[in-house]
Design a protein around this motif. Structure first.
Motif, PDB file in Angstrom:
ATOM      1  N   ALA A 308       0.824  -1.399   0.127  1.00 34.09           N
ATOM      2  CA  ALA A 308       0.140   0.007  -0.133  1.00 34.09           C
ATOM      3  C   ALA A 308       1.096   1.222  -0.023  1.00 34.09           C
ATOM      4  CB  ALA A 308      -0.922   0.079   1.259  1.00 34.09           C
ATOM      5  N   TYR A 310       1.142   5.355  -0.475  1.00 40.45           N
ATOM      6  CA  TYR A 310       0.509   6.713  -0.870  1.00 40.45           C
ATOM      7  C   TYR A 310       1.434   7.634  -0.836  1.00 40.45           C
ATOM      8  CZ  TYR A 310      -4.006   4.670  -0.539  1.00 40.45           C
ATOM      9  OH  TYR A 310      -5.357   3.826  -0.889  1.00 40.45           O
TER      10      TYR A 310
ATOM     11  N   PRO B  43       1.392   0.138   7.778  1.00 34.18           N
ATOM     12  CA  PRO B  43      -0.053   0.184   7.202  1.00 34.18           C
ATOM     13  C   PRO B  43       0.130  -1.353   6.237  1.00 34.18           C
ATOM     14  CG  PRO B  43       0.628   2.183   7.304  1.00 34.18           C
ATOM     15  CD  PRO B  43       2.050   1.530   7.811  1.00 34.18           C
ATOM     16  N   GLY B  45      -3.211  -2.349   4.260  1.00 31.14           N
ATOM     17  CA  GLY B  45      -4.054  -2.160   3.141  1.00 31.14           C
ATOM     18  C   GLY B  45      -4.433  -3.519   2.436  1.00 31.14           C
ATOM     19  N   ALA B  62      -8.032   3.443   0.725  1.00 32.62           N
ATOM     20  CA  ALA B  62      -8.112   2.777   2.072  1.00 32.62           C
ATOM     21  C   ALA B  62      -7.747   3.674   3.170  1.00 32.62           C
ATOM     22  CB  ALA B  62      -7.299   1.812   1.880  1.00 32.62           C
ATOM     23  N   CYS B  65      -4.500   3.552   5.325  1.00 33.68           N
ATOM     24  CA  CYS B  65      -2.949   3.772   4.899  1.00 33.68           C
ATOM     25  C   CYS B  65      -2.898   5.282   4.301  1.00 33.68           C
ATOM     26  CB  CYS B  65      -2.717   2.948   3.806  1.00 33.68           C
ATOM     27  SG  CYS B  65      -2.982   1.155   3.928  1.00 33.68           S
ATOM     28  N   ALA B  66      -4.030   5.791   3.814  1.00 31.53           N
ATOM     29  CA  ALA B  66      -3.987   6.964   3.071  1.00 31.53           C
ATOM     30  C   ALA B  66      -3.542   8.271   4.069  1.00 31.53           C
ATOM     31  CB  ALA B  66      -5.198   7.371   2.214  1.00 31.53           C
ATOM     32  N   PRO B  67      -2.569   8.723   4.060  1.00 38.06           N
ATOM     33  CA  PRO B  67      -2.490  10.091   4.703  1.00 38.06           C
ATOM     34  C   PRO B  67      -3.612  11.291   4.428  1.00 38.06           C
ATOM     35  CG  PRO B  67      -0.376  10.051   3.332  1.00 38.06           C
ATOM     36  CD  PRO B  67      -1.498   9.019   2.973  1.00 38.06           C
TER      37      PRO B  67
END
Ligand SMILES: Cc1cc2nc3c(=O)[nH]c(=O)nc-3n(C[C@H](O)[C@H](O)[C@H](O)COP(=O)(O)O)c2cc1C
Ligand code: SF4
Ligand code: SF4
Ligand code: SF4
Ligand code: FES
Lengths: 602, 351
Positions: A308, A310, B43, B45, B62, B65-67
């Motif tokens: 994952a 980002y 994280p 996910g 998600a 996990c996403a800031p």
């Protein structure tokens, strides 16, 4: 503008993936031996080279003579003596070995006369098929490493990035992310060391674009990578090559060794003070390893599974350091862009997709092989002009683009422009450039099932939408193709597909529903026939197919009867034949063979 | 760096950069479902049940996990989100046994809770389901991988926190399972039976053996106490039903252990109600143990101590106490020994 060297007599024997498979290497050996034997009789002795792919793979082995520009196809060992006595000794053409132009039906001697090549424009493939990949001098002769010299003598890193940005080049690995922007984002990060990576995992079944470039012109990738590394200030790079590509690995390792020996890699490259080293890493053996985070995990020595993320890899990539990852073809485009200028490249292609794209054109098309065309060319031109039309002049049904998670585009969209945005708007994608042409004898449900099968096997299993969703979609497609589906199954498929697309962790899951969604979108009738009428209109799904012979059309030629493996067809000569349905295995041989269209799917 | 302002379900919130959407939502008291999220792990996910809709983002995101990003607008229960969550739950349920009636996890199972929350009673996606053998060869917990939803929390805990590395993902795609290498039973792996995996499993895939059939979660009283095994002082909950201990679990808020326990504290409670446990003093008479009163026993000990002191001096004595007793008890114990003239005092936790 050809240099003096390339005017020399040359015999180029294709040793690309397709030709190797049908004996290209043996032809090369035999030509070398026989030319040496004929030695004294030859006025100007030709240089004989094994090269990368010439493109028209399906007609290999291919041999080309320069400067006469004569190309022969399907060359056999038995043809070599005639080739020596006619072409090598007397510059005469052996008619029967010439290509037949699929469009005009005429024999053509030069590549430039062949419709297959006419609309092509080779940038990434500029050297592939023209040079001996393992001869660095061949590469240098065709402007090799001149872009690198230009960079070191005239450009600072910012100027290199500006040039690539101006070119409009977008990543050729599938997503089409602007390459210059990617480099700029990485260059901006003040965190060292940085890395550059070449993605040569090429996991799409049947794809061989990247492989052809590495095996046919490895130095163009190396040169592109040194330039990219200089632009973002990286000193270490990796080429991640699919494990099955033994020849590509070998070729690249040898090319790296040559480049190091001649000062194009290593310390103080071309006396610029810039250091860069390049390593080959063999792939982890799964389709998903081509996904950027999985690829980096794999280089780090961990399981090649997506993470994952980002935070983009230009900030935190390999070993959490800023990293630029680009595809083979992307890298190979860099030297010409630097040498000829971003503006030159920007003039080629369509509005938002600049330059060219390499495709592997396969399936039911007359000319199959590797092609490079300007972005924005229409599907029609690609399939009918370059591809020469549909095999056996059957009806075109659809073209599948974008690899296993691409989509199928129907006949009424043949005028669609081939570029990143139009393909995506049509629910397909550019992907890495696979293009599979399908004719009327293709069942679209079965086609979707084929791709979903592949993707289900390749799902890494980490996230629940992709892992569980693909499995259920595969089961439903199996039901539809075998006649055990229930009303409402198509809606369930759409529902799962929509969620998997929206919620999956990585690009594999996010794109995996494409084959289903695009076939439902364009071929809904066919799904409905399968589910509601338990009939496969293309006659492919065996449980849903019944072949019948139309007695009015059948003239009793007996071809079907002779070729039915189940001996299910009977009939007197010149009288209408019949199929014994209890014996018929639905193999479809008869319908493929009948020249009078007398056999139909009930 | 300055705080980031965003909007979640129409409510403004300010958080530190680097905060995840999930954490920001929790700050507002918004409950986003999670299976795989674990505050102590990187994280992951994997489960995707925590997806939310972020305006202008193409796909769902998600939240674990996403800031957060400045001016982000998040919807945690939009129609799109609910639709995706329902489909995910139905897919998970399609590959999960429906024996909730007898499942030990009933009542504290996240899959059950979320299916209840989103109104999923059964899955309409039919097909192949996992059929894996139970691993119940060890004395401590049962591994039923048919119930596993592959969230990966156990793997993360075992690898990143315990460091035992006993389990990992095996296989790929639909046939992925979690377990020790080579499909060995857990007993033959490097598992140290800390039970950390058991405590974080959101479903009934990892079940402590001791409590099986002994009580439903809601019938059990959880008594907070300090583990008496050693001097570390881990906070635990004893699970008590009808006055009997049927299990234990760590206190995730406990300042000493924050959810960690050793195998003794986690699983070692069967001795409390053991038939073999000594509850009265025994004195050996003519080669056999005979029950005695406390007075009788203490008189005997005093007499023997006095005898030893007289014959061999105070250094012939040694006092060994137990870490299971309180500090105060141990203090008094060493005082007693010193008053007898010896410094030979020790206790079992040093052994
Ligand atoms: C499942 C999956 C497989 C992929 N396989 C490849 C591949 O084989 N080769 C490739 O260049 N990119 C592949 N990609 C795309 C890469 O993640 C990445 O976007 C690309 O290498 C970036 O380079 P580019 O910008 O030059 O295209 C794959 C992506 C996904 C999601
Ligand atoms: S989308 Fe598929 S391949 Fe990607 S992480 Fe999820 S399960 Fe693995
Ligand atoms: S009990 Fe502890 S050591 Fe054993 S598998 Fe679970 S986390 Fe790992
Ligand atoms: S056993 Fe439990 S904690 Fe481990 S992966 Fe499966 S569901 Fe998650
Ligand atoms: S809780 Fe976020 S993906 Fe599982």
């Amino acid at each position: 503008m050809k240099s003096e060297q390339s005017q020399k007599r040359k015999i180029l024997v294709c040793c690309g993936p397709g030709c190797l498979a049908v004996g290209g290497r043996e032809i090369l050996q035999e030509l070398r031996t026989k030319v040496a034997e004929a030695g004294a009789d030859i006025k100007v002795e030709p240089v004989i080279k094994g090269t990368g792919c010439h493109g028209l793979c399906e007609q290999g082995p291919i041999v080309r003579f320069l400067p006469e520009d004569i190309s022969y196809c399907r060359v056999n060992l038995a043809d070599i003596d005639e080739i020596i006595s006619q072409t090598v000794l007397q510059q005469k053409v052996v008619e029967r070995l010439l290509f037949t132009d699929a469009l005009t039906g005429r024999r053509v001697s030069s590549q430039s006369e062949n419709s297959f090549y006419k609309k092509q424009l080779k940038i990434a493939l500029r050297n592939t098929g023209e040079i001996d990949p393992l001869n660095l001098d061949d590469y240098l002769e065709r402007d090799g490493y001149r872009a690198l010299a230009k960079v070191f003598s005239q450009m600072d890193p910012g100027a290199v990035i500006a040039e690539v940005e101006q070119s409009g080049l977008r990543g050729r690995g599938g997503a089409g992310f602007p390459t210059g922007l990617k480099w700029r984002q990485c260059a901006r990060v003040d965190n060292f060391p940085k890395y550059v990576i070449c993605n040569a995992d090429e996991g799409d079944p049947g794809a061989f674009m990247d492989r052809s470039i590495i095996e046919g012109d490895p130095h163009s990738v190396i040169e592109g990578m040194v330039i990219g590394a200089y632009a973002v200030k990286a000193h270490r790079g990796f080429i991640y090559i699919r494990d099955e590509y033994a020849l590509a690995v070998k070729t690249m390792l040898e090319a790296i060794r040559q480049a190091e020996a001649r000062g194009y890699l290593g310390r103080n490259i071309l006396d610029s003070g810039f250091d860069f080293s390049l390593e080959v890493v063999r792939g982890g053996g799964a389709f998903v390893c081509g996904e950027s985070s999985a690829l980096m995990a794999s280089i780090e020595g961990r399981v090649g599974e997506p993470r994952a993320k980002y935070i983009r890899s230009v900030e935190r990539g390999l070993w959490d350091q800023p990293t630029v990852l680009n595809n083979v073809e992307t890298w190979a485009n860099i030297p010409p862009i630097i040498l000829r200028g971003g503006e030159w490249f920007n003039r080629i292609g369509s509005e938002k997709s600049k330059g060219t794209k390499v495709f592997s054109l396969v399936g039911k098309v007359k000319n199959t092989g590797l092609v490079e065309v300007p972005m924005g060319i229409s599907l029609r031109e690609l399939i009918f002009d370059i591809g020469g039309g549909i095999l056996n002049d059957r009806e075109f049904k659809a073209v599948q683009t974008g690899g296993p998670s691409g989509g199928c585009i129907p006949a009424d969209m043949l005028d669609l422009k081939v570029d990143f945005d139009s393909l995506a708007a049509a629910d397909s994608m550019m992907g890495s450039g696979g293009m599979i042409v399908m004719d009327e004898r293709t069942c679209m449900v079965d086609t979707a099932r084929y791709y979903i099968d592949f993707l289900t096997e390749e799902s890494c299993g980490k996230c629940s939408p992709c892992r569980e969703g693909l499995k259920r979609m595969r089961e439903i497609l199996n039901d539809i193709c075998s006649g055990s589906s229930r009303p409402g199954d198509i809606e369930i498929l759409e529902e799962i597909a929509g969620m998997v697309r929206e919620s999956s962790l990585c690009g594999l899951g996010k794109t995996a529903p494409n084959p289903i969604l695009s076939t439902i979108k364009y071929f809904r009738d066919e799904y409905d026939e399968h589910v509601n009428k338990k009939r496969c209109p293309a006659g492919i799904c065996r449980e849903l197919t019944t072949f019948i012979i139309n007695s009015e059309e059948c003239n009793g030629c007996g071809l079907c009867k002779k070729n039915c493996p189940a001996e299910a067809i009977s009939g007197e000569s010149k009288a209408p034949h019949v199929i014994d349905l209890s014996r018929c295995t639905k193999c479809g041989n008869c319908i493929e063979l009948c020249r009078f269209n007398a056999i139909t799917v009930k | 760096m300055s705080a980031i302002k965003l909007t979640i379900d129409g409510r403004p919130v300010e958080v530190e950069p680097g905060t995840t959407i999930l954490e920001a939502a929790r700050k507002l008291g918004i409950d986003i479902p999670t299976f795989c999220h674990d505050p102590e792990l990187a994280p992951n996910g994997a489960c995707r049940i925590c997806v939310v809709e972020v305006e202008r983002a193409r796909a769902l995101v998600a939240s674990c996990c996403a800031p957060v990003a400045p001016d982000m607008v998040v919807h945690t229960e939009s129609e799109r989100v609910v639709k995706a969550r329902k489909a995910i739950l139905r897919l998970i349920l399609a590959n999960h046994p429906l024996d909730c009636i007898t499942c030990e996890k009933t009542g504290q199972c996240k899959l059950q809770d979320y299916c209840y929350r989103y109104g999923i009673s059964e899955s309409d996606f039919e097909g192949e389901v996992k059929e894996l053998p139970l691993d119940d060869t060890n004395p401590f917990y049962i591994r039923d991988m048919n119930k596993c939803i592959l969230c990966g929390r156990c793997v993360g805990r075992c690898q990143e926190i315990n460091g035992a590395g006993a389990i990992d993902f095996i296989g790929r795609g639909f046939s992925t399972i979690v377990g020790p290498a080579f499909g060995d039973p857990i007993e033959e792996s490097s598992c140290v039976f800390c039970g950390m995996c058991v405590d974080v499993c959101p479903v009934g895939a990892l079940i402590p053996k001791a409590g099986v059939g002994k009580g439903r979660p809601w019938e059990v009283e959880k008594v907070k106490t300090i583990c008496p095994y050693c001097g570390t002082g881990c906070s635990i909950y004893l699970h008590v039903k009808d006055g009997r201990i049927i299990g234990a679990s760590p206190d995730f808020e406990g300042p000493v252990n924050r959810g960690h326990l050793c195998s003794k504290g986690r699983f070692g409670w069967d001795f409390v109600h053991s038939e073999e446990r000594l509850t009265r003093p025994l004195i050996k008479k003519d080669g056999v143990f005979v029950e005695a009163s406390w007075d009788e026993a203490l008189d005997l000990v005093a007499e023997k101590v006095r005898d030893l002191l007289n014959r061999y001096g105070p250094d012939s004595l040694m006092g060994l106490s137990s870490a299971k007793t309180s500090n105060e008890d141990n203090y008094l114990f060493q005082k007693l020994m010193r008053s007898l003239g010896t410094n030979n005092v020790d206790h079992c936790a040093r052994l």
